[in-house]
Motif scaffolding. Structure first.
Motif, PDB file in Angstrom:
ATOM      1  N   HIS A 294       0.810  -1.445   0.241  1.00 55.24           N
ATOM      2  CA  HIS A 294       0.211   0.355   0.084  1.00 55.24           C
ATOM      3  C   HIS A 294       0.850   1.208  -0.273  1.00 55.24           C
ATOM      4  N   TYR A 295       1.122   1.894   1.017  1.00 56.33           N
ATOM      5  CA  TYR A 295       1.821   2.979   1.159  1.00 56.33           C
ATOM      6  C   TYR A 295       4.052   2.680   0.893  1.00 56.33           C
ATOM      7  N   THR A 296       3.962   1.130   1.423  1.00 49.55           N
ATOM      8  CA  THR A 296       5.314   0.860   1.396  1.00 49.55           C
ATOM      9  C   THR A 296       5.750  -0.400   0.901  1.00 49.55           C
ATOM     10  N   ILE A 297       7.210  -0.481   0.702  1.00 47.82           N
ATOM     11  CA  ILE A 297       7.174  -1.788   0.545  1.00 47.82           C
ATOM     12  C   ILE A 297       7.764  -2.789   0.951  1.00 47.82           C
ATOM     13  N   TRP A 298       7.367  -2.620   2.619  1.00 41.24           N
ATOM     14  CA  TRP A 298       7.670  -3.896   3.571  1.00 41.24           C
ATOM     15  C   TRP A 298       7.311  -4.836   3.449  1.00 41.24           C
ATOM     16  N   MET A 299       5.719  -5.092   2.778  1.00 43.71           N
ATOM     17  CA  MET A 299       4.885  -6.119   3.477  1.00 43.71           C
ATOM     18  C   MET A 299       5.486  -6.987   2.035  1.00 43.71           C
ATOM     19  N   ASP A 300       5.397  -6.336   0.739  1.00 44.07           N
ATOM     20  CA  ASP A 300       5.871  -7.205   0.112  1.00 44.07           C
ATOM     21  C   ASP A 300       7.187  -7.553   0.770  1.00 44.07           C
ATOM     22  N   TRP A 301       8.911  -6.646   0.505  1.00 46.70           N
ATOM     23  CA  TRP A 301      10.059  -7.317   1.036  1.00 46.70           C
ATOM     24  C   TRP A 301       9.925  -7.971   1.828  1.00 46.70           C
ATOM     25  N   MET A 302       8.975  -8.334   2.738  1.00 46.97           N
ATOM     26  CA  MET A 302       8.918  -9.462   4.044  1.00 46.97           C
ATOM     27  C   MET A 302       8.384 -11.278   3.800  1.00 46.97           C
ATOM     28  N   PHE A 303       7.873 -11.272   2.478  1.00 44.87           N
ATOM     29  CA  PHE A 303       6.961 -12.262   2.357  1.00 44.87           C
ATOM     30  C   PHE A 303       7.344 -12.312   0.152  1.00 44.87           C
ATOM     31  N   GLY A 304       8.131 -11.320  -0.015  1.00 41.75           N
ATOM     32  CA  GLY A 304       8.468 -12.214  -1.007  1.00 41.75           C
ATOM     33  C   GLY A 304       8.295 -12.116  -2.503  1.00 41.75           C
ATOM     34  N   THR A 305       7.281 -10.194  -2.293  1.00 48.65           N
ATOM     35  CA  THR A 305       6.372 -10.363  -3.737  1.00 48.65           C
ATOM     36  C   THR A 305       7.363  -9.273  -4.339  1.00 48.65           C
ATOM     37  N   LEU A 306       8.176  -8.672  -3.702  1.00 48.51           N
ATOM     38  CA  LEU A 306       8.834  -6.929  -3.981  1.00 48.51           C
ATOM     39  C   LEU A 306       9.670  -7.132  -5.478  1.00 48.51           C
ATOM     40  N   ARG A 307       9.743  -6.172  -6.288  1.00 52.13           N
ATOM     41  CA  ARG A 307      10.246  -6.031  -7.419  1.00 52.13           C
ATOM     42  C   ARG A 307      10.226  -4.642  -7.773  1.00 52.13           C
ATOM     43  N   ASP A 308      11.354  -4.281  -7.652  1.00 53.10           N
ATOM     44  CA  ASP A 308      11.893  -2.625  -7.887  1.00 53.10           C
ATOM     45  C   ASP A 308      11.890  -2.231  -8.798  1.00 53.10           C
ATOM     46  N   PRO A 309      10.646  -1.066  -9.483  1.00 48.52           N
ATOM     47  CA  PRO A 309      11.273  -0.647 -11.077  1.00 48.52           C
ATOM     48  C   PRO A 309      12.798  -0.452 -11.631  1.00 48.52           C
ATOM     49  N   GLU A 310      13.787  -0.029 -10.607  1.00 51.57           N
ATOM     50  CA  GLU A 310      15.387   0.837 -11.197  1.00 51.57           C
ATOM     51  C   GLU A 310      15.884  -1.186 -11.400  1.00 51.57           C
ATOM     52  N   GLU A 311      15.437  -1.839 -11.194  1.00 55.86           N
ATOM     53  CA  GLU A 311      16.665  -3.043 -11.273  1.00 55.86           C
ATOM     54  C   GLU A 311      16.174  -3.185 -12.727  1.00 55.86           C
ATOM     55  N   ASP A 312      14.493  -3.616 -12.702  1.00 58.77           N
ATOM     56  CA  ASP A 312      13.676  -3.217 -13.819  1.00 58.77           C
ATOM     57  C   ASP A 312      14.440  -2.901 -15.257  1.00 58.77           C
ATOM     58  N   GLU A 313      14.662  -1.579 -14.971  1.00 59.70           N
ATOM     59  CA  GLU A 313      15.462  -0.351 -16.085  1.00 59.70           C
ATOM     60  C   GLU A 313      16.654  -1.064 -16.785  1.00 59.70           C
ATOM     61  N   GLY A 314      17.248  -1.249 -15.230  1.00 60.59           N
ATOM     62  CA  GLY A 314      18.764  -1.680 -15.174  1.00 60.59           C
ATOM     63  C   GLY A 314      18.330  -2.948 -16.628  1.00 60.59           C
ATOM     64  N   LYS A 315      18.065  -3.866 -15.899  1.00 58.41           N
ATOM     65  CA  LYS A 315      18.376  -4.769 -16.998  1.00 58.41           C
ATOM     66  C   LYS A 315      17.404  -5.146 -18.964  1.00 58.41           C
ATOM     67  N   LYS A 316      16.715  -3.430 -18.556  1.00 57.99           N
ATOM     68  CA  LYS A 316      16.171  -3.274 -20.463  1.00 57.99           C
ATOM     69  C   LYS A 316      17.846  -2.998 -20.765  1.00 57.99           C
ATOM     70  N   LEU A 317      18.625  -2.118 -20.125  1.00 51.84           N
ATOM     71  CA  LEU A 317      19.842  -1.381 -20.641  1.00 51.84           C
ATOM     72  C   LEU A 317      20.676  -1.888 -21.428  1.00 51.84           C
TER      73      LEU A 317
END
Length: 276
Positions: free
Chosen positions: A253-276
């Motif tokens: 919702h407001y923060t990334i903490w729950m996704d980080w804790m439960f393994g569902t986080l995907r970082d947009p900056e890492e996605d951009e890095g993969k495209k380069l």
């Protein structure tokens, strides 16, 4: 024997509700149209009007800023959603808004009659407990919304019949600030339900609860604009755009903490890095 403190709380809550109703309804409608109605219906109309105003003011202001004032700066021209897509989102949100407005109305009624653990005035508890309870409330809501959102994806009938309405907006040129409240009515209520459930568990200041619930309308506007704000650890639009394209990440919702804790986080900056 009734608790005199509970009676006092009920009086404060009722006075606050009458004051909020008078501010909104008294300003926008003739008294004869709403004053004879029971307080519950006055409150429902007030919440409906407040929700509609917040939705349109925040939506139009943000669309003007990103699509016209900062045209081709924040978002490429070919990524701007069509007028048809935006009008469809507005139509879906407006059909759901009367139902959305019922949730805070029912919560307010249950609070007035003493069923929740809310308190009406800061001096009833003091600053330190107020801030502590608010922090616990925020964590509970964050946890609850994460899992409610995730189950709306994982439980296939819920996704098919409820949440899929929102996920027809799955590309950058179909997402807009107006998509923020474009849900099936029951979907929108379920995702806001942790706010109301928390009232029965955490002694939270009720006005703070109402404010946080209505801030949702502004927040959802922001996270559907496809602009990655890069403010850690905020679950901003960059993260939420990934959610709309992969369906399996960034339920928070407001923060990334729950996704980080439960393994569902995907970082947009890492996605951009993969495209380069």
């Amino acid at each position: 024997m009734e608790n005199p403190l509970t009676n006092d709380y009920g009086r404060f809550f009722a006075d606050d509700t009458d004051w909020y109703n008078d501010i909104v309804l008294g300003t926008l409608l003739p008294h004869f149209m709403w004053d004879p109605l029971p307080r519950f219906f006055q409150t429902w109309i007030r919440n409906y009007i407040g929700g509609v105003l917040l939705y349109f003011i925040s939506g139009f202001a943000w669309c003007f800023y990103i699509y016209y004032f900062k045209r081709n700066v924040l978002i490429p021209k070919d990524a701007i959603p069509s007028r048809k897509a935006i009008l469809l989102q507005i139509s879906v949100a407006m059909k759901a808004m009367p139902w959305y407005s019922l949730l805070p109305t029912i919560s307010e009624y249950l609070t007035e009659i003493g069923w929740t653990r809310s308190f009406p005035r800061l001096y009833h508890v003091g600053w330190l407990p107020y801030l502590s309870y608010l922090a616990i409330y925020a964590v509970f809501v964050e946890f609850g919304i994460y899992w409610m959102h995730r189950e709306l994806h994982d439980i296939k009938p819920l996704y098919k019949h409820l949440h899929a309405t929102h996920h027809i907006y799955n590309k950058q040129n179909t997402l807009s600030p107006f998509a923020g409240l474009a849900f099936h009515p029951l979907d929108g209520i379920l995702q806001a339900l942790p706010h109301s459930i928390a009232l029965f568990i955490v002694p939270v200041h009720f006005t703070a609860h109402l404010a946080l619930l209505f801030i949702e309308a502004i927040w959802t506007t922001n996270i559907h604009d496809c602009i990655h704000g890069k403010v850690w650890p905020v679950m901003g639009a960059g993260y939420h755009t990934i959610h709309h394209t992969t369906y399996r990440h960034n339920y928070g919702h407001y923060t990334i903490w729950m996704d980080w804790m439960f393994g569902t986080l995907r970082d947009p900056e890492e996605d951009e890095g993969k495209k380069l």
